[in-house]
Design an enzyme around this catalytic site. Structure first.
Site, PDB file in Angstrom:
ATOM      1  N   ARG A  12       5.473  28.451   3.847  1.00 36.79           N
ATOM      2  CA  ARG A  12       4.279  27.881   4.509  1.00 36.79           C
ATOM      3  C   ARG A  12       3.020  28.634   4.071  1.00 36.79           C
ATOM      4  O   ARG A  12       3.097  29.716   3.462  1.00 36.79           O
ATOM      5  CB  ARG A  12       4.426  27.888   6.038  1.00 36.79           C
ATOM      6  CG  ARG A  12       4.568  29.252   6.653  1.00 36.79           C
ATOM      7  CD  ARG A  12       4.909  29.176   8.139  1.00 36.79           C
ATOM      8  NE  ARG A  12       5.195  30.481   8.668  1.00 36.79           N
ATOM      9  CZ  ARG A  12       4.287  31.272   9.246  1.00 36.79           C
ATOM     10  NH1 ARG A  12       3.053  30.859   9.380  1.00 36.79           N
ATOM     11  NH2 ARG A  12       4.624  32.463   9.692  1.00 36.79           N
ATOM     12  N   VAL A  64      11.913  40.713   4.451  1.00 38.54           N
ATOM     13  CA  VAL A  64      11.638  41.580   3.304  1.00 38.54           C
ATOM     14  C   VAL A  64      11.086  42.954   3.686  1.00 38.54           C
ATOM     15  O   VAL A  64      10.909  43.808   2.823  1.00 38.54           O
ATOM     16  CB  VAL A  64      10.714  40.888   2.266  1.00 38.54           C
ATOM     17  CG1 VAL A  64      11.429  39.732   1.590  1.00 38.54           C
ATOM     18  CG2 VAL A  64       9.391  40.457   2.866  1.00 38.54           C
ATOM     19  N   TYR A 157      -3.675  46.590   8.418  1.00 39.14           N
ATOM     20  CA  TYR A 157      -3.657  45.557   7.377  1.00 39.14           C
ATOM     21  C   TYR A 157      -4.409  46.031   6.131  1.00 39.14           C
ATOM     22  O   TYR A 157      -3.916  45.913   5.008  1.00 39.14           O
ATOM     23  CB  TYR A 157      -4.291  44.284   7.954  1.00 39.14           C
ATOM     24  CG  TYR A 157      -4.231  43.059   7.075  1.00 39.14           C
ATOM     25  CD1 TYR A 157      -3.078  42.270   7.019  1.00 39.14           C
ATOM     26  CD2 TYR A 157      -5.338  42.665   6.325  1.00 39.14           C
ATOM     27  CE1 TYR A 157      -3.037  41.125   6.226  1.00 39.14           C
ATOM     28  CE2 TYR A 157      -5.295  41.526   5.538  1.00 39.14           C
ATOM     29  CZ  TYR A 157      -4.150  40.748   5.496  1.00 39.14           C
ATOM     30  OH  TYR A 157      -4.119  39.613   4.704  1.00 39.14           O
TER      31      TYR A 157
HETATM   32  P1  NAP Z   1       0.994  32.638   6.978  1.00 39.26           P
HETATM   33  O1  NAP Z   1       0.662  31.188   6.871  1.00 39.26           O
HETATM   34  O2  NAP Z   1       0.974  33.293   8.303  1.00 39.26           O
HETATM   35  O3  NAP Z   1       2.412  32.859   6.264  1.00 39.26           O
HETATM   36  C1  NAP Z   1       2.987  34.134   6.228  1.00 39.26           C
HETATM   37  C2  NAP Z   1       4.249  34.043   5.419  1.00 39.26           C
HETATM   38  O4  NAP Z   1       4.817  35.364   5.331  1.00 39.26           O
HETATM   39  C3  NAP Z   1       5.299  33.125   6.037  1.00 39.26           C
HETATM   40  O5  NAP Z   1       5.921  32.387   5.006  1.00 39.26           O
HETATM   41  C4  NAP Z   1       6.280  34.112   6.675  1.00 39.26           C
HETATM   42  O6  NAP Z   1       7.611  33.638   6.694  1.00 39.26           O
HETATM   43  C5  NAP Z   1       6.196  35.265   5.677  1.00 39.26           C
HETATM   44  N1  NAP Z   1       6.677  36.515   6.267  1.00 39.26           N
HETATM   45  C6  NAP Z   1       6.084  37.285   7.209  1.00 39.26           C
HETATM   46  N2  NAP Z   1       6.849  38.363   7.477  1.00 39.26           N
HETATM   47  C7  NAP Z   1       7.945  38.264   6.696  1.00 39.26           C
HETATM   48  C8  NAP Z   1       9.112  39.077   6.500  1.00 39.26           C
HETATM   49  N3  NAP Z   1       9.283  40.220   7.167  1.00 39.26           N
HETATM   50  N4  NAP Z   1      10.044  38.651   5.609  1.00 39.26           N
HETATM   51  C9  NAP Z   1       9.884  37.496   4.914  1.00 39.26           C
HETATM   52  N5  NAP Z   1       8.814  36.698   5.051  1.00 39.26           N
HETATM   53  C10 NAP Z   1       7.858  37.074   5.931  1.00 39.26           C
HETATM   54  O7  NAP Z   1       0.011  33.524   6.093  1.00 39.26           O
HETATM   55  P2  NAP Z   1      -0.783  33.213   4.751  1.00 39.26           P
HETATM   56  O8  NAP Z   1      -2.200  33.135   5.106  1.00 39.26           O
HETATM   57  O9  NAP Z   1      -0.147  32.135   3.966  1.00 39.26           O
HETATM   58  O10 NAP Z   1      -0.582  34.638   4.029  1.00 39.26           O
HETATM   59  C11 NAP Z   1       0.155  34.800   2.832  1.00 39.26           C
HETATM   60  C12 NAP Z   1      -0.284  36.095   2.195  1.00 39.26           C
HETATM   61  O11 NAP Z   1      -1.681  36.034   1.892  1.00 39.26           O
HETATM   62  C13 NAP Z   1      -0.122  37.313   3.117  1.00 39.26           C
HETATM   63  O12 NAP Z   1       0.282  38.428   2.355  1.00 39.26           O
HETATM   64  C14 NAP Z   1      -1.530  37.531   3.649  1.00 39.26           C
HETATM   65  O13 NAP Z   1      -1.754  38.846   4.058  1.00 39.26           O
HETATM   66  C15 NAP Z   1      -2.356  37.149   2.433  1.00 39.26           C
HETATM   67  N6  NAP Z   1      -3.745  36.793   2.743  1.00 39.26           N
HETATM   68  C16 NAP Z   1      -4.052  35.732   3.548  1.00 39.26           C
HETATM   69  C17 NAP Z   1      -5.382  35.439   3.802  1.00 39.26           C
HETATM   70  C18 NAP Z   1      -5.812  34.282   4.660  1.00 39.26           C
HETATM   71  O14 NAP Z   1      -7.009  34.200   4.988  1.00 39.26           O
HETATM   72  N7  NAP Z   1      -4.931  33.371   5.028  1.00 39.26           N
HETATM   73  C19 NAP Z   1      -6.401  36.244   3.256  1.00 39.26           C
HETATM   74  C20 NAP Z   1      -6.043  37.318   2.447  1.00 39.26           C
HETATM   75  C21 NAP Z   1      -4.714  37.586   2.181  1.00 39.26           C
HETATM   76  P3  NAP Z   1       8.261  32.979   8.039  1.00 39.26           P
HETATM   77  O15 NAP Z   1       7.461  31.733   8.298  1.00 39.26           O
HETATM   78  O16 NAP Z   1       9.655  32.718   7.662  1.00 39.26           O
HETATM   79  O17 NAP Z   1       8.103  34.020   9.122  1.00 39.26           O
END
Ligand code: NAP
Length: 248
Positions: A12, A64, A157
């Site tokens: 997702r 992970v 973070y």
């Molecule tokens: P998200 O929609 O909340 O998705 C987070 C993802 O991480 C999910 O697929 C979740 O899997 C997985 N996850 C969390 N903990 C885990 C674990 N222990 N083992 C395996 N999978 C795990 O967040 P997102 O915005 O797509 O974020 C993706 C990446 O981009 C992250 O590293 C985040 O820090 C980075 N990021 C996001 C933003 C932003 O504004 N959205 C900005 C900068 C960086 P489950 O659903 O199975 O729990």
């Protein structure tokens, strides 16, 4: 022989867009998820990859933040697709968004384990299958603008995401001669569940602070991933699609 990519947190948000882009690029994909609620999303994505792009994929449940689960994830890839890994996308991440005094030791340890330790575990376990491949291989670590600047209520973070950049640069240097590129993407604000939790008024106010005037889309990050995978002379770099918020 078909190319293989592993993506953590691939079901997702940004991970979903990257998983689909990997399929579009012709990779067989190992899709990792952790939460039971993401199992169906992962299975649906796997079906979509086969239908739309004709690639194979497997869905692997693993937390992970735990080394043993990462071992299981890499083993599942090797068992199914053989002893080479062309691309590793470390994407899984969580955030607490809490002032530092109220943050519990358990909560910040969880952020460090999920957002930084998991990247070390996955690189440590996958690299033996990535070095010295004829066409080279690529690791992409998802950092954040929080790894490049301070953000209030995000101390844990920011520490993890800055650590990811340090890891990226060190591994890039160490493995450049063994044909492994290691780069990081440091997204700005991207509309996913991670941001949907934030109060909508706050989000609108945040958007006005972005020079380009809007919050980014998951496709912006998947496009950046595609560029990095294809860029043959790029390693040790941090690319930050952030709408102009910071210009490192
Ligand atoms: P998200 O929609 O909340 O998705 C987070 C993802 O991480 C999910 O697929 C979740 O899997 C997985 N996850 C969390 N903990 C885990 C674990 N222990 N083992 C395996 N999978 C795990 O967040 P997102 O915005 O797509 O974020 C993706 C990446 O981009 C992250 O590293 C985040 O820090 C980075 N990021 C996001 C933003 C932003 O504004 N959205 C900005 C900068 C960086 P489950 O659903 O199975 O729990």
């Amino acid at each position: 022989m078909s190319k293989v990519a592993i993506i953590t947190g691939g079901s997702r948000g940004i991970g979903e867009a990257m998983t689909l882009k990997l399929g579009e690029m012709g990779f067989n994909v190992v899709i990792n998820y952790r939460s039971e609620s993401s199992k169906k999303l992962s299975d649906d994505l796997s079906e979509k990859l086969a239908k739309e792009y004709g690639v194979e994929s497997i869905v692997v449940k693993a937390d992970v933040s735990k080394y043993a689960d990462c071992e299981k994830l890499v083993k599942a890839s090797v068992d199914r697709f053989g002893s080479k890994i062309d691309v590793l996308i470390n994407n899984a991440g969580i955030t607490n968004n809490c002032n530092f005094i109220d943050l519990t030791e358990e909560a910040y340890t969880n952020v460090i384990n999920t957002n930084l330790m998991s990247f070390l575990h996955m690189c440590h376990l996958a690299l033996p299958y990535m070095v010295d491949l004829e066409e080279g291989s690529s690791i992409i670590n998802t950092s954040s603008i929080g790894g490049l600047m301070g953000v209030a209520n995000q101390g844990d973070y920011c520490a993890a995401k800055a650590g990811v950049i340090g890891l990226t640069r060190a591994l890039a240097l160490e493995f450049a001669s063994r044909k492994v590129k290691v780069n990081a993407i440091a997204p700005g604000m991207i509309m996913t569940d991670m941001l949907r939790g934030v109060n909508q008024d706050e989000l609108k106010a945040l958007a006005t602070t972005i020079p380009m005037g809007y919050i980014g889309d998951i496709s912006d990050i998947a496009g950046c991933m595609e560029y990095i995978i294809k860029a043959s002379y790029l390693t040790g770099q941090v690319i930050s699609p952030n709408g102009g918020v910071i210009m490192p």
